[in-house]
Write an enzyme that holds these catalytic residues in place. Structure first.
Site, PDB file in Angstrom:
ATOM      1  N   ASP A  67      30.568  32.903  40.958  1.00 54.81           N
ATOM      2  CA  ASP A  67      31.636  32.062  41.481  1.00 54.81           C
ATOM      3  C   ASP A  67      31.113  30.775  42.109  1.00 54.81           C
ATOM      4  OD1 ASP A  67      30.435  33.322  43.656  1.00 54.81           O
ATOM      5  OD2 ASP A  67      32.150  34.581  44.105  1.00 54.81           O
ATOM      6  N   ASN A 136      37.188  42.947  52.519  1.00 56.65           N
ATOM      7  CA  ASN A 136      38.507  43.315  51.975  1.00 56.65           C
ATOM      8  C   ASN A 136      38.399  43.906  50.565  1.00 56.65           C
ATOM      9  OD1 ASN A 136      37.917  41.118  50.374  1.00 56.65           O
ATOM     10  ND2 ASN A 136      39.652  39.851  51.036  1.00 56.65           N
ATOM     11  N   HIS A 138      36.758  42.539  47.995  1.00 52.06           N
ATOM     12  CA  HIS A 138      36.650  41.610  46.871  1.00 52.06           C
ATOM     13  C   HIS A 138      35.293  41.713  46.188  1.00 52.06           C
ATOM     14  CE1 HIS A 138      35.242  37.993  49.568  1.00 52.06           C
ATOM     15  NE2 HIS A 138      34.202  38.665  49.134  1.00 52.06           N
ATOM     16  N   GLU A 143      40.164  38.425  44.986  1.00 52.45           N
ATOM     17  CA  GLU A 143      40.753  38.948  46.213  1.00 52.45           C
ATOM     18  C   GLU A 143      41.737  40.073  45.900  1.00 52.45           C
ATOM     19  OE1 GLU A 143      39.317  38.063  48.746  1.00 52.45           O
ATOM     20  OE2 GLU A 143      39.200  35.901  49.114  1.00 52.45           O
TER      21      GLU A 143
HETATM   22  P1  PGA Z   1      28.069  38.552  51.917  1.00 48.67           P
HETATM   23  O1  PGA Z   1      29.320  38.361  50.998  1.00 48.67           O
HETATM   24  O2  PGA Z   1      26.961  39.012  51.032  1.00 48.67           O
HETATM   25  O3  PGA Z   1      27.775  37.197  52.491  1.00 48.67           O
HETATM   26  O4  PGA Z   1      28.446  39.579  52.928  1.00 48.67           O
HETATM   27  C1  PGA Z   1      29.608  39.341  50.052  1.00 48.67           C
HETATM   28  C2  PGA Z   1      30.941  39.021  49.460  1.00 48.67           C
HETATM   29  O5  PGA Z   1      31.795  38.462  50.177  1.00 48.67           O
HETATM   30  O6  PGA Z   1      31.147  39.341  48.283  1.00 48.67           O
END
Ligand code: PGA
Length: 241
Positions: A67, A136, A138, A143
Site C-alpha cells: 500500500d 482493527n 486491517h 479496513e
Molecule cells: P504496524 O502496522 O506494523 O506499524 O503496527 C501494522 C498495520 O497497521 O498493518
C-alpha cells in the site's frame, strides 16, 4: 495455519527473516510482497545484516508493496516509498526497477489501481507476502467492511488507523485520509503468507484472528481461507492465547 510462538520482537523478526532468506536462496527470482510500519522493520534489519554477512543476493528478486498513502510524493519522509528505500532497498543489491509500490501521487488513481493489479499478474503473482495486522484487524489498508473480493483499490482510512499512524507525523491532521491498497482478494492470491504480530497492542486483534469468526468486519479473518499462512507472534501479542 501454522503458529510460531516467539519470546519477543527480536525473535519474531529473526524467525521471519530466516524463512525469507531460505526462500530467496532456493528461488533467487522470488517475488516478495512487502509491508511497512513498525512490525516488519526488524525483519528488514535481519535481511540487511544477512545480505552483508552471508551475501544473500537480491539481483533477481522482485518486490511489490501492499500500500501507499494518497497525496504523498515518493520523496516525502512519510511515504511508504521513502520508508522502503531507507529501511531496506538502499541496503540491498535489489534493482530499483524490480521494486514496486502503488503510486499514491498518480494523477489517475483508478488507472493506477488497475496498473498495479496487472503488474502483479505479469510478475506471476506474489510468492511470499509479509503482512502485519492493524488493531482493527486491517491487512494492508483494507479496513473493516472491505469485501473479501476486493482488488487493488482506493480506501478512506479508518480514524483509528490514522490515529495509530499519527505517531510518525507531526499531528493527526497531517496523516493522509486516503490510500491505495492491494485488495483482500489480491493478497489471498499470494502463494504463501507470513503474518507478523508483535506487542500487547495487537493482542486483542490476534485473539480475534485466531478464535473469532470469519467476517468482512475483521479483514484479517479472510486469511483463514488461505492454505499457506504462518503466523509469527511474540509473547506480548499472544497474551490471550
Ligand atoms: P504496524 O502496522 O506494523 O506499524 O503496527 C501494522 C498495520 O497497521 O498493518
Amino acid at each position: 495455519m501454522k503458529l510460531i510462538r516467539t519470546e519477543n520482537y527480536a525473535e519474531m523478526s529473526l524467525e521471519a527473516g530466516k524463512i525469507i532468506v531460505d526462500k530467496i536462496r532456493s528461488n533467487p527470482r522470488l517475488t516478495l510482497g512487502l509491508a511497512t510500519g513498525s512490525t516488519p522493520k526488524g525483519v528488514y534489519d535481519y535481511l540487511i545484516q544477512d545480505h552483508g554477512t552471508n551475501g544473500t543476493r537480491y539481483q533477481q528478486v522482485k518486490s511489490v508493496n501492499l500500500d501507499e498513502y494518497i497525496g504523498l510524493k515518493a520523496q516525502d519522509p512519510n511515504s511508504y516509498h521513502y520508508f522502503m528505500r531507507q529501511n531496506l532497498f538502499k541496503h540491498l543489491d535489489i534493482s530499483e526497477h524490480h521494486t514496486h509500490i502503488p503510486n499514491g501521487a498518480a494523477s489517475d488513481l483508478k488507472q493506477e489501481c488497475l496498473r498495479y493489479e496487472q503488474l502483479i499478474k505479469e510478475l506471476g503473482g506474489v510468492d511470499l507476502q509479509i503482512l502485519g495486522i492493524g488493531q482493527n484487524g486491517h491487512i494492508g489498508f483494507n479496513e473493516p467492511g472491505t469485501p473479501f473480493s476486493s482488488r487493488t483499490h482506493i480506501v478512506t482510512l479508518a480514524k483509528n488507523t490514522r490515529e495509530a499512524n499519527s505517531r510518525f507525523f507531526n499531528s493527526f491532521e497531517e496523516v493522509p485520509a486516503h490510500a491505495i491498497t492491494m485488495g483482500i482478494a489480491t493478497i489471498l492470491e499470494s502463494k504463501e503468507i507470513l503474518l507478523l504480530v508483535s506487542g500487547e497492542k495487537k493482542a486483542e486483534a490476534l485473539l480475534k484472528f485466531m478464535n473469532g469468526e470469519i467476517s468482512e468486519e475483521f479483514p484479517a479473518s479472510a486469511l483463514k481461507h488461505h492454505e499457506n499462512v504462518t503466523v509469527i507472534a511474540d509473547r506480548d501479542a499472544l497474551k490471550y492465547i
